[in-house]
Each structure stands twice: as C-alpha cells, then as structure tokens.
Design a protein around this motif. Sequence first.
Motif, PDB file in Angstrom:
ATOM      1  N   MET A   1      50.403  -2.815  39.857  1.00 29.25           N
ATOM      2  CA  MET A   1      50.344  -1.790  40.889  1.00 29.25           C
ATOM      3  C   MET A   1      51.731  -1.533  41.458  1.00 29.25           C
ATOM      4  N   GLY A   2      52.494  -2.617  41.642  1.00 30.84           N
ATOM      5  CA  GLY A   2      53.825  -2.455  42.195  1.00 30.84           C
ATOM      6  C   GLY A   2      54.730  -1.672  41.271  1.00 30.84           C
ATOM      7  N   VAL A   3      54.693  -2.007  39.970  1.00 28.71           N
ATOM      8  CA  VAL A   3      55.556  -1.332  39.006  1.00 28.71           C
ATOM      9  C   VAL A   3      55.144   0.114  38.818  1.00 28.71           C
TER      10      VAL A   3
ATOM     11  N   GLY B   1      52.276   0.389  48.353  1.00 26.77           N
ATOM     12  CA  GLY B   1      53.070  -0.232  49.407  1.00 26.77           C
ATOM     13  C   GLY B   1      52.383  -1.451  49.980  1.00 26.77           C
ATOM     14  N   ALA B   2      51.067  -1.354  50.161  1.00 24.23           N
ATOM     15  CA  ALA B   2      50.305  -2.496  50.661  1.00 24.23           C
ATOM     16  C   ALA B   2      50.346  -3.643  49.672  1.00 24.23           C
ATOM     17  N   ALA B   3      50.275  -3.306  48.391  1.00 29.09           N
ATOM     18  CA  ALA B   3      50.311  -4.346  47.363  1.00 29.09           C
ATOM     19  C   ALA B   3      51.637  -5.096  47.399  1.00 29.09           C
ATOM     20  N   LEU B   4      52.729  -4.332  47.501  1.00 23.78           N
ATOM     21  CA  LEU B   4      54.039  -4.971  47.512  1.00 23.78           C
ATOM     22  C   LEU B   4      54.242  -5.817  48.758  1.00 23.78           C
TER      23      LEU B   4
ATOM     24  N   PRO C   1      37.543  -4.546  45.499  1.00 25.16           N
ATOM     25  CA  PRO C   1      37.332  -4.690  44.056  1.00 25.16           C
ATOM     26  C   PRO C   1      37.933  -3.557  43.228  1.00 25.16           C
ATOM     27  N   ASP C   2      38.083  -2.363  43.814  1.00 21.83           N
ATOM     28  CA  ASP C   2      38.635  -1.248  43.042  1.00 21.83           C
ATOM     29  C   ASP C   2      40.160  -1.193  43.118  1.00 21.83           C
ATOM     30  N   GLY C   3      40.766  -2.183  43.757  1.00 24.58           N
ATOM     31  CA  GLY C   3      42.222  -2.208  43.851  1.00 24.58           C
ATOM     32  C   GLY C   3      42.769  -1.623  45.134  1.00 24.58           C
ATOM     33  N   SER C   4      41.910  -1.034  45.965  1.00 27.90           N
ATOM     34  CA  SER C   4      42.365  -0.460  47.232  1.00 27.90           C
ATOM     35  C   SER C   4      42.391  -1.540  48.310  1.00 27.90           C
ATOM     36  N   TYR C   5      42.816  -1.159  49.519  1.00 30.66           N
ATOM     37  CA  TYR C   5      42.943  -2.116  50.601  1.00 30.66           C
ATOM     38  C   TYR C   5      42.225  -1.624  51.840  1.00 30.66           C
ATOM     39  N   GLY C   6      41.445  -2.516  52.459  1.00 32.02           N
ATOM     40  CA  GLY C   6      40.788  -2.175  53.708  1.00 32.02           C
ATOM     41  C   GLY C   6      41.737  -2.248  54.888  1.00 32.02           C
ATOM     42  N   TRP C   7      42.804  -3.041  54.727  1.00 33.16           N
ATOM     43  CA  TRP C   7      43.855  -3.149  55.735  1.00 33.16           C
ATOM     44  C   TRP C   7      45.168  -2.749  55.095  1.00 33.16           C
ATOM     45  N   VAL C   8      45.853  -1.795  55.690  1.00 36.94           N
ATOM     46  CA  VAL C   8      47.224  -1.469  55.283  1.00 36.94           C
ATOM     47  C   VAL C   8      48.105  -1.742  56.484  1.00 36.94           C
TER      48      VAL C   8
ATOM     49  N   ARG D   1      47.772   8.621  48.497  1.00 36.75           N
ATOM     50  CA  ARG D   1      46.863   7.472  48.628  1.00 36.75           C
ATOM     51  C   ARG D   1      47.324   6.327  47.726  1.00 36.75           C
ATOM     52  N   ALA D   2      47.709   6.675  46.487  1.00 39.14           N
ATOM     53  CA  ALA D   2      48.202   5.646  45.567  1.00 39.14           C
ATOM     54  C   ALA D   2      49.496   5.033  46.085  1.00 39.14           C
TER      55      ALA D   2
END
Length: 416
Positions: free
Chosen positions: A51-53, A89-92, A108-115, A83-84
């Motif tokens: 996701m980061g790359v 950014g949250a992933a990094l 589970p879909d790769g998204s975040y409930g908290w950013v 959105r992506a």
Amino acid sequence: MALVGATLVVLAVLLPNRAEAQFGLRGGPLGVARFAVGHIIGMSRLRHARMGVRGRRTRDAALRSQDPRGTEHRQPANPAVLRAALTAGAALSGWHGGRRPQGWWRHPDGSYGWVGPVFWPFAQDDLTTAIIFGDTTSLSLYGYGDIYAAIFAPYAAPELAAYTAPQGRRARKIPSVENVCDASDTGGLPVDRIAAAVQPNEMQRTALDDFVAAWTSARDSIRASCPTQAPTTAMERLGVMQARLDAMIKATDALAQPLNKFVDLLDDGQKAKLDALATERQAALASAQHKNPQAAAACDPNYDPRYDVQAQRKYEQLVQQQWPADDIASTLKLDDTGRARLDVLQGTTLRTMETLSACPMKAEATPQARLAAVKTRLQTMLQAVGGVTDALDDFEADLSDEQKAGFEAMGPKRGT
C-alpha cells in the motif's frame, strides 16, 4: 477435533453463558466466529508495504490537489484517488520507523476506521453508497476492531503529531486533520446520476434540490464532528467515536423528510429507475462475491465455523493477539477487583462482535428503507460504544495516574 474443542472453550470463556449464545442461534460464539472470519478475510491480500509503495504517487498527487493556500491553487482530486491517498498515508504512519506495520487496526478490505485522530474518515461517502446505491460493505466493517483501536491507541503520539503539523512542509507524507475531515465526502451526492435516471419534472427537481441542500447540511454537520485536537486517552477516543456516530445519526434524521418528499413525487417508473441504481451496484457486488467465495461463505446464514479449522485458528489468534489481559494485569499490578473489572471491559468489548456483524446488511428495496436501516446500524454501534465506555470508566475508577499511564502505553507498545 481437539482444536474444535479448544476453540469452543475459548469462546465459552470469553463470552457470557447465555442461552442465546449457543451455537446455531443468532449471535453468540457462532456470530462472533463469523465476524472473526469476516475480519481476517483479505488481510493477506493487501499488505502495508504494498500500500505504501503503490499509494505514494497517488497520495502525493492528491495532497497537492488539496493545497491549502487557497481555492485559486486548489484543483479537486479524483474521489477514488483522494480516498486511496489518505488510506496510504494512514498505512505509512502505522509503521514505526519502517520496522513493522500495525496491521491489527486495519479493516479487512485494507481501509482504516481511524486516520490519525479522525474516526470514520469517509463517513459521508459510506452513507451515500449505503443509502443511494444500497452498498453497505464499508459501513458494515465498522465495529469491534475500531472500538478496540480506540481503547489501545492505534497511533503513537509522534504519529498523531504529524496530522497536526503545519502545512507546507516539503515532502509532507501525512495529510492534515483538516484534509482528512474535508475528505469525508470525496464523491458527493450523485445528483447528476439521479437526475439522469428519473428525468425529474419541475416540481420533482425542486424536491431533489431540497434533498441536495439537506445532504450538504448533513455533510457539514458530520465534518464539524471532527476533533479539534488529537485525543490522547482511551476515554477521549471513545468520546470522539460517540460524537462522530451521533453526528451521522442526526444526519440521517435530517435527510429523512426531504428524501421521502422527493421519492413520493416520483411515479412508479421513475422509482424503478431510481432503485435501479442500487440494483446495478448489487449485481456488481454479487459478481465480486463469486470471485471471493470464502467471503461469501463466511456471511452465509448457514455457515458454521465449527467445521472450518482454518477459521478457528485465525479466530483464536485474533483474540489472543488483541487482548493482552495478562500483560495488562501484570504491568498495572491489578488486584482482584481491578482484574475483575478488566475482565468485564474485555467481555463487553468482545460482545460487540455479536451486535456489530461485519457482513453487509440486507439490501433494502428503497432509499427510505435503506436510510432507516443505516440509522439503526449507527444507533446499535453508538450503544455498543457507550457500553464499552461505561466498562472502561469502571475499570479506570480506582487506578492511579501511573496505572492509567501504563494502560495508555499498551497500544503503541504492541505495535513496536
């Protein structure tokens, strides 16, 4: 079969011994295990590093398009790209010096409930897809994992500080809180698609405009629920959740009357065309399920995880990794009363798996019915968060400041 028995013991210990909590009935251990399967589905498909790359270029482009220097410099980003970008950014920011990702608080879909400090960053988008298009996939993923993240602090203090850092820094990697809050409605209400579908007359167009105005007001109210500063304690984070959920519920209330008025003015043919927007999305979702039979099976009412050994292993791992009860008790040096209160907090939180299924809700036939179903779901989640808040308040009642600080340090510690 020994593994099956062990799993049943784990479930029996973690959940209350109630008649409705037996296998075969709705909720209970069976419902929890179904949730757990849904929670871990897809986790191996999308890793933080990828996701980061992959997200770096789109993230940087989207953030540049949201230049805070003024509207004359600002070009609206593509909703999907923005959105992506925020998700990347949250992933990094979930990496501690690039050493290890905090995967336990990702959907589970790769998204975040908290950013960062913001709960439910794409709230209005998810309401749009649920009410207009009948797709509750994203909305249904909010539940236990997000409440757990509120308790155990998904972001460490330095990571949170990045969201409130001054704008204009060279090579800024993390979006600001303002940008995250403004992105809650990246796609907006699909007015053109609705109008093209129903071809409204003058009276109907006026009613549609009133609905759009109500939607805009609701969006602004949801944006206003964003925190003005980063919450630093579990109680504050649960408070952020309650404020966000309350704003979303009030938004559904504000939309009910103008939506009813608009739909009631449509003839049967126009209503069918409006409903077709949701039917098309449902067809696309059904096609996706065919490509992912494991996810579909986990949400099947007849699915029985007792006979899915792999699911049982993943559930046991989920529970063991996410509730370090023994570590908390030893670190805080809890007495018997403190340990009992911790057990209540753990049990109360785990029971939200039962009440907040990660499987998409039933697709209602009309926008009004879908709006009502969304409101019910949000109310259920608000009630669940309130119950956990009460249990946390009881747990912390007799803790010293040092013990409270030790408890707050458990989440970031587990991500290192």
